[in-house]
Design an enzyme around this catalytic site. Structure first.
Site, short mmCIF file in Angstrom:
data_model
loop_
_atom_site.label_atom_id
_atom_site.label_comp_id
_atom_site.label_asym_id
_atom_site.label_seq_id
_atom_site.Cartn_x
_atom_site.Cartn_y
_atom_site.Cartn_z
N HIS A 133 -82.87 17.97 59.76
CA HIS A 133 -82.80 18.59 58.44
C HIS A 133 -81.43 19.27 58.31
O HIS A 133 -80.85 19.71 59.30
CB HIS A 133 -83.93 19.62 58.33
CG HIS A 133 -84.14 20.19 56.97
ND1 HIS A 133 -83.31 21.15 56.43
CD2 HIS A 133 -85.11 19.96 56.04
CE1 HIS A 133 -83.76 21.49 55.23
NE2 HIS A 133 -84.85 20.77 54.97
N GLN A 213 -91.74 21.38 60.96
CA GLN A 213 -92.68 20.31 60.60
C GLN A 213 -93.77 20.11 61.64
O GLN A 213 -94.70 19.33 61.42
CB GLN A 213 -91.91 19.00 60.42
CG GLN A 213 -90.98 18.98 59.23
CD GLN A 213 -91.71 19.03 57.91
OE1 GLN A 213 -92.80 18.47 57.75
NE2 GLN A 213 -91.13 19.71 56.92
N LYS A 236 -95.02 26.38 55.88
CA LYS A 236 -95.43 25.09 56.43
C LYS A 236 -96.70 25.23 57.28
O LYS A 236 -97.27 24.23 57.71
CB LYS A 236 -94.32 24.51 57.32
CG LYS A 236 -92.94 24.51 56.73
CD LYS A 236 -92.70 23.39 55.76
CE LYS A 236 -91.25 23.44 55.29
NZ LYS A 236 -90.69 22.17 54.96
#
Length: 416
Positions: A133, A213, A236
């Site tokens: 990312h 993630q 998240k």
């Protein structure tokens, strides 16, 4: 008429419909259709327990934390520091002193990059990967500009896995930092971070793992990973926005300079000089995100009520069903077919732009993400402007997977 096979896969030991009742937002309609929320990689939803915990904080105990001697300050501090302890237990960190509150994963990585600057000199190397990312690329580039170090990317295979030969060839006596994502946000790939950390640490390399993630799908163990730093964002992990976590080994955090100056991070201030507070407060200048910390603690408590093995099995069933249905959409190609993935598919359909796919799905009540997913180097590697990405969570159902593919079939027939 849909050509989907309707063979069902049972989700063992996991009552997804009962779980969905815990998430109020999932019961609404979008564009006249029941919401099918498949954008969990961008941000997951919150259970009622998180909403109630934050509401209770504001209604019953709001005050600034630490130093206050009145009852509300004591209640707020107890809840705030209790949330830190819950994060420590969630990560299996040795001490709550090693849990630093940040605004999110991005700020946590920037904090570490800033703190490690004194350790770098010209010619030193920082290893990342092509699938990072932007939040785990740009801070290291900025650090390299400041210090004369170099950022080197580990290659990715066409299947979307890290090229371990590339990693081994880049790891050298010049390597000072390895910063690697636990799970790719654009592909869903679960990387072999424990093995990579072990090899890096054998050469004295400082290691950071981006867990943004990962935490929504499985529970990391920072002692087993033995990484120096682990970072993630609460939103998240079914918690609120605006707060994240930096885990760092105490000896490194103690050696790093403070990130920001101001209240809370000080022990004593005078115009002759300032001494800094102990961990973790040394890195927490100013009034923190108190309600958000309480919300994150509630999210961790909620997850603890679930059978995590059954939850992961349910998510694997979602990914398996999605993979089975790809062939039912002519011209559809999945980008990233790693052997070890979280439930996420990134894809393209011949003749359709990803943003058009996302817009047309939204008209049918289905929310996905489109674009480069803040992973432009990875998109460049695949020669794509972006992809459409459906990312699943444990509260998604097999029926929703089938609704997605029925909608994609309809779009493909009408617009290609």
């Amino acid at each position: 008429m849909s050509t989907l096979s309707v063979a069902k896969t049972t989700q063992p030991l996991f009552d997804v419909h009962a779980v969905r009742r815990d998430f109020p937002i999932l019961s609404q309609q979008v564009n006249g259709k029941p919401l099918v929320y498949l954008d969990n990689g961008a941000s997951s939803q919150r259970p009622e327990a998180v909403l109630q915990a934050m509401d209770s904080y504001y209604r019953e105990m709001h005050s600034n934390v630490h130093r206050g001697v009145h009852t509300l300050a004591d209640r707020a501090t107890t809840a705030f520091e209790g949330a830190r302890k819950k994060v420590q237990q969630f990560l299996n960190a040795p001490s709550a002193r090693e849990i630093i509150w940040t605004r999110g994963t991005t700020e946590a990585i920037n904090l570490v990059a800033n703190g490690l600057a004194p350790l770098l000199k010209p010619g030193d190397e920082i290893l990342l990967s092509q699938m990072e990312h932007h939040a785990n690329i740009v801070p290291w580039q900025m650090l390299a500009e400041r210090t004369g170090a170099k950022v080197l990317p580990i290659d990715v295979t066409p299947e979307g896995e890290l090229d371990m030969d590339s990693f081994h060839s880049l790891l050298s006596e010049r390597t000072r930092i390895l910063a690697i994502t636990h799970v790719s946000n654009a592909l869903g790939t679960v990387n072999p971070v424990a093995d990579m950390v072990a090899k890096a640490k054998a050469q004295g390399v400082i290691t950071l793992v981006d867990g943004a993630q990962a935490v929504g799908h499985f529970q990391p163990d920072v002692q087993a990973l033995d990484c120096d730093f682990y970072v993630f964002s609460a939103h998240k992990l079914f918690g609120p926005t605006g707060i994240g976590v930096l885990y760092g080994k105490a000896e490194l955090l103690e050696a790093m300079p403070p990130w920001q100056g101001g209240g809370e991070m000080i022990e004593r201030v005078s115009f002759a000089g300032t001494t800094y507070n102990t961990l973790p407060y040394k890195f927490e200048a100013g009034t923190p995100a108190i309600a958000e910390a309480v919300g994150l603690g509630a999210a961790i408590d909620y997850l603890a009520t679930l059978d995590r093995n059954a939850m992961e099995a349910a998510e694997n069933a979602l990914l398996q069903r999605a993979n089975e249905l790809v062939a039912s959409v002519p011209g559809m190609t999945v980008i990233g077919t790693a052997r070890n993935k979280v439930p996420l598919i990134s894809f393209k359909i011949d003749g359709l732009h990803p943003s058009d796919i996302g817009t047309l799905l939204d008209q049918q009540g289905i929310a996905i993400r489109t674009g480069h997913h803040c992973a432009m180097p990875l998109m460049e590697y695949y020669g794509l402007p972006g992809t459409a990405r459906a990312s699943f969570a444990f509260y998604n159902t097999l029926e929703e997977v089938e609704q997605l593919f029925a909608a994609l079939q309809k779009i493909q027939r009408l617009f290609t």
